[in-house]
Design a protein around this motif. Structure first.
Motif, PDB file in Angstrom:
ATOM      1  N   ASP A   1      -5.223 -24.516 -82.593  1.00  0.00           N
ATOM      2  CA  ASP A   1      -4.935 -25.888 -83.011  1.00  0.00           C
ATOM      3  C   ASP A   1      -6.208 -26.494 -83.602  1.00  0.00           C
ATOM      4  OD1 ASP A   1      -4.358 -28.630 -83.184  1.00  0.00           O
ATOM      5  OD2 ASP A   1      -2.982 -28.513 -81.483  1.00  0.00           O
ATOM      6  N   GLN A  26      -6.764 -29.268 -85.223  1.00  0.00           N
ATOM      7  CA  GLN A  26      -7.001 -30.692 -84.982  1.00  0.00           C
ATOM      8  C   GLN A  26      -7.596 -30.915 -83.587  1.00  0.00           C
ATOM      9  OE1 GLN A  26      -3.670 -33.218 -85.751  1.00  0.00           O
ATOM     10  NE2 GLN A  26      -4.791 -35.096 -85.261  1.00  0.00           N
ATOM     11  N   LEU A  27      -7.079 -30.203 -82.607  1.00  0.00           N
ATOM     12  CA  LEU A  27      -7.628 -30.331 -81.250  1.00  0.00           C
ATOM     13  C   LEU A  27      -9.061 -29.814 -81.210  1.00  0.00           C
ATOM     14  CD1 LEU A  27      -7.358 -31.019 -78.278  1.00  0.00           C
ATOM     15  CD2 LEU A  27      -6.307 -28.779 -77.921  1.00  0.00           C
ATOM     16  N   LEU A  52     -11.246 -32.498 -82.632  1.00  0.00           N
ATOM     17  CA  LEU A  52     -11.440 -33.600 -81.679  1.00  0.00           C
ATOM     18  C   LEU A  52     -12.427 -33.218 -80.572  1.00  0.00           C
ATOM     19  CD1 LEU A  52      -7.770 -34.899 -81.282  1.00  0.00           C
ATOM     20  CD2 LEU A  52      -9.688 -36.130 -82.317  1.00  0.00           C
ATOM     21  N   GLN A  86      -8.426 -40.403 -77.665  1.00  0.00           N
ATOM     22  CA  GLN A  86      -7.781 -39.699 -78.777  1.00  0.00           C
ATOM     23  C   GLN A  86      -7.331 -38.293 -78.363  1.00  0.00           C
ATOM     24  OE1 GLN A  86     -10.166 -39.767 -82.308  1.00  0.00           O
ATOM     25  NE2 GLN A  86      -9.907 -41.971 -82.615  1.00  0.00           N
ATOM     26  N   GLU A 129      -4.264 -38.668 -76.088  1.00  0.00           N
ATOM     27  CA  GLU A 129      -3.075 -39.002 -76.873  1.00  0.00           C
ATOM     28  C   GLU A 129      -2.572 -37.792 -77.651  1.00  0.00           C
ATOM     29  OE1 GLU A 129      -4.195 -42.303 -79.325  1.00  0.00           O
ATOM     30  OE2 GLU A 129      -4.197 -43.719 -77.646  1.00  0.00           O
ATOM     31  N   TYR A 130      -3.495 -37.050 -78.223  1.00  0.00           N
ATOM     32  CA  TYR A 130      -3.095 -35.878 -78.998  1.00  0.00           C
ATOM     33  C   TYR A 130      -2.429 -34.831 -78.087  1.00  0.00           C
ATOM     34  CZ  TYR A 130      -3.175 -31.825 -82.000  1.00  0.00           C
ATOM     35  OH  TYR A 130      -2.794 -30.726 -82.722  1.00  0.00           O
ATOM     36  N   SER A 164       1.008 -35.842 -77.105  1.00  0.00           N
ATOM     37  CA  SER A 164       1.972 -35.676 -78.192  1.00  0.00           C
ATOM     38  C   SER A 164       2.331 -34.205 -78.399  1.00  0.00           C
ATOM     39  CB  SER A 164       1.422 -36.262 -79.494  1.00  0.00           C
ATOM     40  OG  SER A 164       0.362 -35.473 -79.990  1.00  0.00           O
ATOM     41  N   ARG A 165       1.463 -33.299 -77.984  1.00  0.00           N
ATOM     42  CA  ARG A 165       1.673 -31.868 -78.208  1.00  0.00           C
ATOM     43  C   ARG A 165       2.092 -31.110 -76.946  1.00  0.00           C
ATOM     44  NH1 ARG A 165       2.185 -29.383 -82.468  1.00  0.00           N
ATOM     45  NH2 ARG A 165       0.926 -27.658 -81.774  1.00  0.00           N
TER      46      ARG A 165
END
Length: 113
Positions: A72, A74-75, A78, A93, A96-97, A100-101
Protein backbone atom coordinates in the motif's frame (compact mmCIF):
# COMPACT_ATOMS: atom_id res chain seq x y z
CA UNK A 1 25.91 -70.11 74.86
CA UNK A 2 23.54 -71.43 72.21
CA UNK A 3 20.89 -68.98 73.46
CA UNK A 4 23.40 -66.13 73.26
CA UNK A 5 24.31 -67.08 69.68
CA UNK A 6 20.61 -67.17 68.67
CA UNK A 7 20.20 -63.68 70.16
CA UNK A 8 23.09 -62.34 68.10
CA UNK A 9 21.73 -63.92 64.92
CA UNK A 10 18.27 -62.47 65.69
CA UNK A 11 19.78 -58.99 66.16
CA UNK A 12 21.62 -59.28 62.84
CA UNK A 13 18.38 -60.27 61.09
CA UNK A 14 16.55 -57.36 62.68
CA UNK A 15 19.26 -54.94 61.53
CA UNK A 16 19.20 -56.47 58.06
CA UNK A 17 15.40 -56.10 57.88
CA UNK A 18 15.60 -52.48 59.11
CA UNK A 19 18.33 -51.72 56.57
CA UNK A 20 16.26 -53.28 53.77
CA UNK A 21 13.19 -51.25 54.82
CA UNK A 22 15.25 -48.06 54.82
CA UNK A 23 16.62 -48.95 51.39
CA UNK A 24 13.13 -49.76 50.06
CA UNK A 25 11.73 -46.47 51.40
CA UNK A 26 14.64 -44.58 49.85
CA UNK A 27 13.99 -46.21 46.49
CA UNK A 28 10.26 -45.53 46.78
CA UNK A 29 10.87 -41.83 47.48
CA UNK A 30 13.37 -41.66 44.59
CA UNK A 31 10.79 -43.14 42.18
CA UNK A 32 8.05 -40.80 43.41
CA UNK A 33 10.39 -37.78 43.12
CA UNK A 34 11.44 -38.79 39.59
CA UNK A 35 7.80 -39.21 38.51
CA UNK A 36 6.91 -35.79 39.91
CA UNK A 37 9.83 -34.20 38.09
CA UNK A 38 8.80 -35.89 34.82
CA UNK A 39 5.28 -34.48 35.22
CA UNK A 40 6.69 -31.01 35.90
CA UNK A 41 8.90 -31.26 32.81
CA UNK A 42 5.91 -32.34 30.70
CA UNK A 43 3.98 -29.33 32.03
CA UNK A 44 6.84 -26.95 31.19
CA UNK A 45 7.13 -28.47 27.71
CA UNK A 46 3.42 -27.95 27.15
CA UNK A 47 3.64 -24.31 28.23
CA UNK A 48 6.70 -23.81 26.00
CA UNK A 49 4.86 -25.24 22.99
CA UNK A 50 1.93 -22.87 23.64
CA UNK A 51 4.26 -19.88 23.92
CA UNK A 52 6.05 -20.87 20.72
CA UNK A 53 2.70 -21.15 18.90
CA UNK A 54 1.71 -17.70 20.16
CA UNK A 55 5.03 -16.22 19.07
CA UNK A 56 4.64 -17.85 15.65
CA UNK A 57 1.14 -16.36 15.34
CA UNK A 58 2.40 -12.89 16.26
CA UNK A 59 5.30 -13.20 13.83
CA UNK A 60 2.87 -14.24 11.08
CA UNK A 61 0.69 -11.21 11.85
CA UNK A 62 3.76 -8.96 11.71
CA UNK A 63 4.76 -10.47 8.35
CA UNK A 64 1.23 -9.93 7.05
CA UNK A 65 1.24 -6.34 8.26
CA UNK A 66 4.65 -5.75 6.73
CA UNK A 67 3.49 -7.16 3.39
CA UNK A 68 0.35 -5.03 3.58
CA UNK A 69 2.30 -1.86 4.29
CA UNK A 70 4.73 -2.58 1.44
CA UNK A 71 1.88 -3.19 -0.97
CA UNK A 72 0.00 0.00 0.00
CA UNK A 73 1.97 2.96 -1.30
CA UNK A 74 -0.24 5.57 0.35
CA UNK A 75 0.16 3.98 3.78
CA UNK A 76 3.90 3.67 3.27
CA UNK A 77 4.03 7.38 2.37
CA UNK A 78 2.04 8.33 5.47
CA UNK A 79 4.32 6.24 7.70
CA UNK A 80 7.42 7.76 6.11
CA UNK A 81 6.06 11.26 6.72
CA UNK A 82 5.26 10.29 10.33
CA UNK A 83 8.85 9.17 10.75
CA UNK A 84 10.17 12.48 9.42
CA UNK A 85 7.68 14.65 11.37
CA UNK A 86 6.42 12.90 14.52
CA UNK A 87 3.42 15.17 15.06
CA UNK A 88 -0.08 14.08 16.00
CA UNK A 89 -1.44 15.17 12.62
CA UNK A 90 0.14 12.10 11.03
CA UNK A 91 -1.28 9.85 13.74
CA UNK A 92 -4.77 11.07 12.90
CA UNK A 93 -4.26 10.71 9.16
CA UNK A 94 -2.80 7.22 9.52
CA UNK A 95 -5.64 6.13 11.82
CA UNK A 96 -8.26 7.51 9.41
CA UNK A 97 -6.60 5.83 6.46
CA UNK A 98 -6.37 2.47 8.26
CA UNK A 99 -10.00 2.70 9.36
CA UNK A 100 -11.05 3.34 5.79
CA UNK A 101 -9.02 0.34 4.59
CA UNK A 102 -9.63 -2.14 7.44
CA UNK A 103 -12.09 -4.27 5.48
CA UNK A 104 -9.86 -4.35 2.42
CA UNK A 105 -6.82 -5.74 4.24
CA UNK A 106 -6.94 -9.52 4.40
CA UNK A 107 -4.73 -11.35 6.93
CA UNK A 108 -4.11 -8.17 8.91
CA UNK A 109 -5.94 -8.71 12.16
CA UNK A 110 -4.87 -5.64 14.05
CA UNK A 111 -2.70 -2.60 13.66
CA UNK A 112 -1.01 -0.87 16.57
CA UNK A 113 0.74 2.39 15.85
Amino acid sequence: MNQNRKGEIGKKWIWLIVALWILALGLLFAVIYRNQKEEEIKGFESVNRQVIRQIDNVMEQIDNLNAYIKSDEQLETLLTQKTMDPSEIWDTQIAEYLNSRKNAARNVESVLL
